[in-house]
Design an enzyme around this catalytic site. Sequence first.
Site, PDB file in Angstrom:
ATOM      1  CB  ILE A 121      -0.394  -4.611   7.822  1.00 62.86           C
ATOM      2  CG1 ILE A 121       0.149  -3.170   7.333  1.00 62.86           C
ATOM      3  CG2 ILE A 121      -2.327  -3.996   8.284  1.00 62.86           C
ATOM      4  CD1 ILE A 121       0.856  -2.575   8.582  1.00 62.86           C
ATOM      5  N   GLY A 124      -8.289  -2.093  -1.307  1.00 59.63           N
ATOM      6  CA  GLY A 124      -5.957  -2.741  -1.052  1.00 59.63           C
ATOM      7  C   GLY A 124      -6.751  -3.279  -0.172  1.00 59.63           C
ATOM      8  CD  GLN A 125      -3.133  -6.468   4.317  1.00 60.38           C
ATOM      9  OE1 GLN A 125      -2.815  -5.887   3.565  1.00 60.38           O
ATOM     10  NE2 GLN A 125      -3.512  -7.191   5.057  1.00 60.38           N
ATOM     11  N   GLY A 168      -7.310   4.236  -3.865  1.00 59.81           N
ATOM     12  CA  GLY A 168      -6.442   2.666  -4.017  1.00 59.81           C
ATOM     13  C   GLY A 168      -7.447   2.214  -2.684  1.00 59.81           C
ATOM     14  CE  LYS A 225       5.254   2.766  -0.428  1.00 56.71           C
ATOM     15  NZ  LYS A 225       4.098   2.962  -0.312  1.00 56.71           N
ATOM     16  CE1 TYR A 271       5.472  -0.691  -1.753  1.00 58.99           C
ATOM     17  CE2 TYR A 271       6.840  -2.217   0.288  1.00 58.99           C
ATOM     18  CZ  TYR A 271       5.655  -1.470  -0.739  1.00 58.99           C
ATOM     19  OH  TYR A 271       5.551  -0.781   0.860  1.00 58.99           O
ATOM     20  CG  ASP A 295      -8.896   1.021  -5.835  1.00 54.31           C
ATOM     21  OD1 ASP A 295      -8.580   0.683  -7.031  1.00 54.31           O
ATOM     22  OD2 ASP A 295      -8.380  -0.095  -5.029  1.00 54.31           O
ATOM     23  CB  ILE A 296      -7.550   1.117 -10.658  1.00 54.11           C
ATOM     24  CG1 ILE A 296      -7.076   1.388 -12.608  1.00 54.11           C
ATOM     25  CG2 ILE A 296      -7.004   0.768 -10.167  1.00 54.11           C
ATOM     26  CD1 ILE A 296      -6.819   2.512 -12.666  1.00 54.11           C
TER      27      ILE A 296
HETATM   28  C1  AKB Z   1       5.061  -6.060   1.500  1.00 53.23           C
HETATM   29  O1  AKB Z   1       6.129  -7.189   1.665  1.00 53.23           O
HETATM   30  O2  AKB Z   1       5.612  -5.864   0.103  1.00 53.23           O
HETATM   31  C2  AKB Z   1       4.781  -4.931   2.235  1.00 53.23           C
HETATM   32  C3  AKB Z   1       5.195  -4.036   2.952  1.00 53.23           C
HETATM   33  C4  AKB Z   1       6.227  -4.327   4.521  1.00 53.23           C
HETATM   34  O3  AKB Z   1       5.476  -3.253   2.957  1.00 53.23           O
HETATM   35  N1  AKB Z   1       4.045  -5.575   3.222  1.00 53.23           N
END
Ligand code: AKB
Length: 321
Positions: A172, A11-12, A8, A146, A142, A34-35
């Site tokens: 970030i 990415g950012q 990855g 996590k 998400y 990366d992909i």
């Molecule tokens: C998001 O907004 O999904 C990410 C995070 C806080 O993990 N930047």
Amino acid sequence: MPKVLIIGACGQIGSELTFKLKDIHGFEQVVASDIGYHNLEVVNSGTFEIVDAQDYNSIKICVEKHDIDTIYLMAAMLSATGEKYPMKAWDLNMNSLFHVLNLAKDGFIKRVFWPSSIAVFGPTTPTENTPQHTIMEPTTVYGITKQVGERWCEYYNTKYGVDVRSIRYPGIISWKTMPGGGTTDYAVEIYHQAILDKNYDCFLSENTELPMMFMDDAINATVNLMQAPSEQVKIRSSYNLAAISFTPLSISEEIKKHIPDFKITYTPDFRQQIADSWPKSIDDSSARQDWNWSHDFNLEKMTTEMLTQLGRKYQDSEINS
Ligand code: AKB
């Protein structure tokens, strides 16, 4: 010297981490992957491989080809995009983690960095100075990936001795590469729009306070955690990490100090609900104690740096066009 693979890398965070790791370990020691060829600066900066994070063999072939011992797994689908494609988010975020953890368990690599997020927290979590160990009932796909990922990291560490290290990143903020698909993305977009248009329509409401961090601090934290002696890394799920907390209103006030006629409007969308479920500020005393984490950028310093760097960037692209 570790031989490092970043998955990855376009990415950012992955892109800036790639350049930092090349500085630290040497050019030859770092393989970016990366992909696709999504970031030509990264692709052309040294060894680059196409790796599909969801394909165990794709990662393993790259690990064996380059004699990799450390993987930074930066590929993930973030909170806002994850709500649009829940199963894709689950598959990408979980499959990639299992592949990398299993490569470590089976002795192909020695060390893993995997980013977690403030998204592990939910509406039942204490919102102010959120503790390291607390209620975690995330409401986004998400956040669920996590939280589950953190449990698996700790499990692989205690059961199989896998040296896996992780940070719960806040939002970030950086000027080099745009973020993609997150709820905290507004805090990057606002600086671009301030320079381009002196105007920004924010997708969160004015008083939505969220934990954030400038990219340089996030990269330093990642590198410091990975360089810490193993016995100092006492938390093997993921470390809380904090720098600044602000609202769209307070960041716009800071921008106005540089661009007095900057205007912000507010049109909250589905991301408001996600933001409302996350903490306002984070207690990161474990990271500060265990491996001496400290941040450098406050809102004022970050705003000056963002506007200066983006100003230059847009001026250069105008000159070259
Ligand atoms: C998001 O907004 O999904 C990410 C995070 C806080 O993990 N930047």
